[in-house]
Scaffold this motif. Structure first.
Motif, PDB file in Angstrom:
ATOM      1  N   THR A   1       0.830  -1.202   0.000  1.00 47.56           N
ATOM      2  CA  THR A   1       0.000   0.000   0.000  1.00 47.56           C
ATOM      3  C   THR A   1       0.865   1.253   0.000  1.00 47.56           C
ATOM      4  OG1 THR A   1      -1.756  -1.168   1.188  1.00 47.56           O
ATOM      5  CG2 THR A   1      -1.814   1.236   1.248  1.00 47.56           C
ATOM      6  N   GLU A   2       1.904   1.266   0.809  1.00 46.88           N
ATOM      7  CA  GLU A   2       2.807   2.422   0.867  1.00 46.88           C
ATOM      8  C   GLU A   2       3.564   2.609  -0.441  1.00 46.88           C
ATOM      9  OE1 GLU A   2       5.324   2.635   4.334  1.00 46.88           O
ATOM     10  OE2 GLU A   2       3.709   1.899   5.622  1.00 46.88           O
ATOM     11  N   ILE A   3       4.025   1.534  -1.036  1.00 46.82           N
ATOM     12  CA  ILE A   3       4.765   1.623  -2.307  1.00 46.82           C
ATOM     13  C   ILE A   3       3.848   2.146  -3.407  1.00 46.82           C
ATOM     14  CG2 ILE A   3       5.875   0.277  -4.128  1.00 46.82           C
ATOM     15  CD1 ILE A   3       7.067  -1.481  -1.884  1.00 46.82           C
ATOM     16  N   LYS A   4       2.623   1.627  -3.478  1.00 47.90           N
ATOM     17  CA  LYS A   4       1.671   2.099  -4.488  1.00 47.90           C
ATOM     18  C   LYS A   4       1.387   3.587  -4.305  1.00 47.90           C
ATOM     19  CE  LYS A   4      -0.700  -2.274  -5.284  1.00 47.90           C
ATOM     20  NZ  LYS A   4      -1.925  -3.057  -5.061  1.00 47.90           N
ATOM     21  N   ALA A   5       1.257   4.030  -3.081  1.00 49.20           N
ATOM     22  CA  ALA A   5       1.000   5.441  -2.811  1.00 49.20           C
ATOM     23  C   ALA A   5       2.171   6.311  -3.251  1.00 49.20           C
ATOM     24  CB  ALA A   5       0.716   5.655  -1.323  1.00 49.20           C
ATOM     25  N   MET A   6       3.386   5.807  -3.082  1.00 41.49           N
ATOM     26  CA  MET A   6       4.568   6.568  -3.479  1.00 41.49           C
ATOM     27  C   MET A   6       4.683   6.636  -5.001  1.00 41.49           C
ATOM     28  SD  MET A   6       7.401   5.502  -0.549  1.00 41.49           S
ATOM     29  CE  MET A   6       8.270   4.517  -1.678  1.00 41.49           C
ATOM     30  N   LEU A   7       4.280   5.590  -5.698  1.00 43.58           N
ATOM     31  CA  LEU A   7       4.396   5.551  -7.147  1.00 43.58           C
ATOM     32  C   LEU A   7       3.257   6.263  -7.862  1.00 43.58           C
ATOM     33  CD1 LEU A   7       5.596   1.877  -7.671  1.00 43.58           C
ATOM     34  CD2 LEU A   7       6.968   3.955  -7.754  1.00 43.58           C
ATOM     35  N   LYS A   8       2.138   6.421  -7.192  1.00 43.98           N
ATOM     36  CA  LYS A   8       0.974   7.055  -7.780  1.00 43.98           C
ATOM     37  C   LYS A   8       1.232   8.551  -7.936  1.00 43.98           C
ATOM     38  CE  LYS A   8      -4.005   6.976  -7.132  1.00 43.98           C
ATOM     39  NZ  LYS A   8      -5.076   6.627  -6.186  1.00 43.98           N
ATOM     40  N   PRO A   9       0.937   9.109  -9.132  1.00 46.13           N
ATOM     41  CA  PRO A   9       1.156  10.543  -9.290  1.00 46.13           C
ATOM     42  C   PRO A   9       0.223  11.325  -8.377  1.00 46.13           C
ATOM     43  CG  PRO A   9       0.142   9.598 -11.252  1.00 46.13           C
ATOM     44  CD  PRO A   9       0.423   8.480 -10.317  1.00 46.13           C
ATOM     45  N   SER A  10       0.734  12.400  -7.809  1.00 44.84           N
ATOM     46  CA  SER A  10      -0.093  13.203  -6.920  1.00 44.84           C
ATOM     47  C   SER A  10      -1.120  13.969  -7.746  1.00 44.84           C
ATOM     48  CB  SER A  10       0.770  14.161  -6.098  1.00 44.84           C
ATOM     49  OG  SER A  10       1.480  15.023  -6.956  1.00 44.84           O
ATOM     50  N   GLU A  11      -2.119  14.510  -7.068  1.00 44.26           N
ATOM     51  CA  GLU A  11      -3.208  15.202  -7.750  1.00 44.26           C
ATOM     52  C   GLU A  11      -2.663  16.371  -8.562  1.00 44.26           C
ATOM     53  OE1 GLU A  11      -7.328  17.149  -6.299  1.00 44.26           O
ATOM     54  OE2 GLU A  11      -6.671  15.319  -5.309  1.00 44.26           O
ATOM     55  N   GLY A  12      -3.105  16.484  -9.798  1.00 43.51           N
ATOM     56  CA  GLY A  12      -2.639  17.550 -10.666  1.00 43.51           C
ATOM     57  C   GLY A  12      -1.351  17.212 -11.405  1.00 43.51           C
ATOM     58  N   GLU A  13      -0.746  16.120 -11.069  1.00 47.12           N
ATOM     59  CA  GLU A  13       0.505  15.688 -11.696  1.00 47.12           C
ATOM     60  C   GLU A  13       0.211  14.498 -12.592  1.00 47.12           C
ATOM     61  OE1 GLU A  13       4.075  13.176  -9.915  1.00 47.12           O
ATOM     62  OE2 GLU A  13       4.020  15.189  -9.069  1.00 47.12           O
ATOM     63  N   SER A  14       0.737  14.533 -13.821  1.00 54.53           N
ATOM     64  CA  SER A  14       0.477  13.420 -14.723  1.00 54.53           C
ATOM     65  C   SER A  14       1.576  12.371 -14.594  1.00 54.53           C
ATOM     66  CB  SER A  14       0.390  13.917 -16.168  1.00 54.53           C
ATOM     67  OG  SER A  14       1.624  14.477 -16.558  1.00 54.53           O
ATOM     68  N   LYS A  15       1.257  11.181 -15.076  1.00 57.60           N
ATOM     69  CA  LYS A  15       2.253  10.117 -15.065  1.00 57.60           C
ATOM     70  C   LYS A  15       3.391  10.503 -15.997  1.00 57.60           C
ATOM     71  CE  LYS A  15       0.708   5.915 -15.630  1.00 57.60           C
ATOM     72  NZ  LYS A  15      -0.090   4.771 -16.097  1.00 57.60           N
ATOM     73  N   ARG A  16       4.586  10.112 -15.650  1.00 62.42           N
ATOM     74  CA  ARG A  16       5.749  10.435 -16.485  1.00 62.42           C
ATOM     75  C   ARG A  16       5.805   9.555 -17.727  1.00 62.42           C
ATOM     76  NH1 ARG A  16      10.719  12.870 -16.881  1.00 62.42           N
ATOM     77  NH2 ARG A  16      12.413  11.538 -17.541  1.00 62.42           N
TER      78      ARG A  16
END
Length: 88
Positions: A21-36
């Motif tokens: 759960t923590e790893i997924k949260a770290m990899l998920k783009p934050s709000e307003g930020e798109s995936k690289r």
């Protein structure tokens, strides 16, 4: 004397779940930020193009990509640039 602490299978399962759960949260783009990096399916959907058109964009050098493990990835900045270049 030191105390011995036992770890059960349930403890390990809980740890695994929390860690994932923590790893997924770290990899998920934050709000307003798109995936690289985007996969082909995401690019086709974003640009509303067919697989053949996407292949043509790769072949003619319009769209750069990288291949890892049989999956093609595209930089989101490159997709954004293509979209802006084709504004009418």
């Amino acid at each position: 004397m030191t105390a011995i602490e036992l770890i059960t299978k349930d403890d390990l399962k809980n740890f695994k779940s929390e860690l994932l759960t923590e790893i997924k949260a770290m990899l998920k783009p934050s709000e307003g930020e798109s995936k690289r990096w985007l996969k082909s399916s995401e690019v086709k959907k974003l640009l509303s193009i067919s697989p053949g058109t996407l292949q043509n964009l790769r072949i003619n050098g319009t769209l750069r990509y990288t291949k890892m493990g049989g999956i093609l990835y595209y930089k989101s900045e490159d997709i954004q640039k293509i979209m802006e270049d084709n504004l009418r």
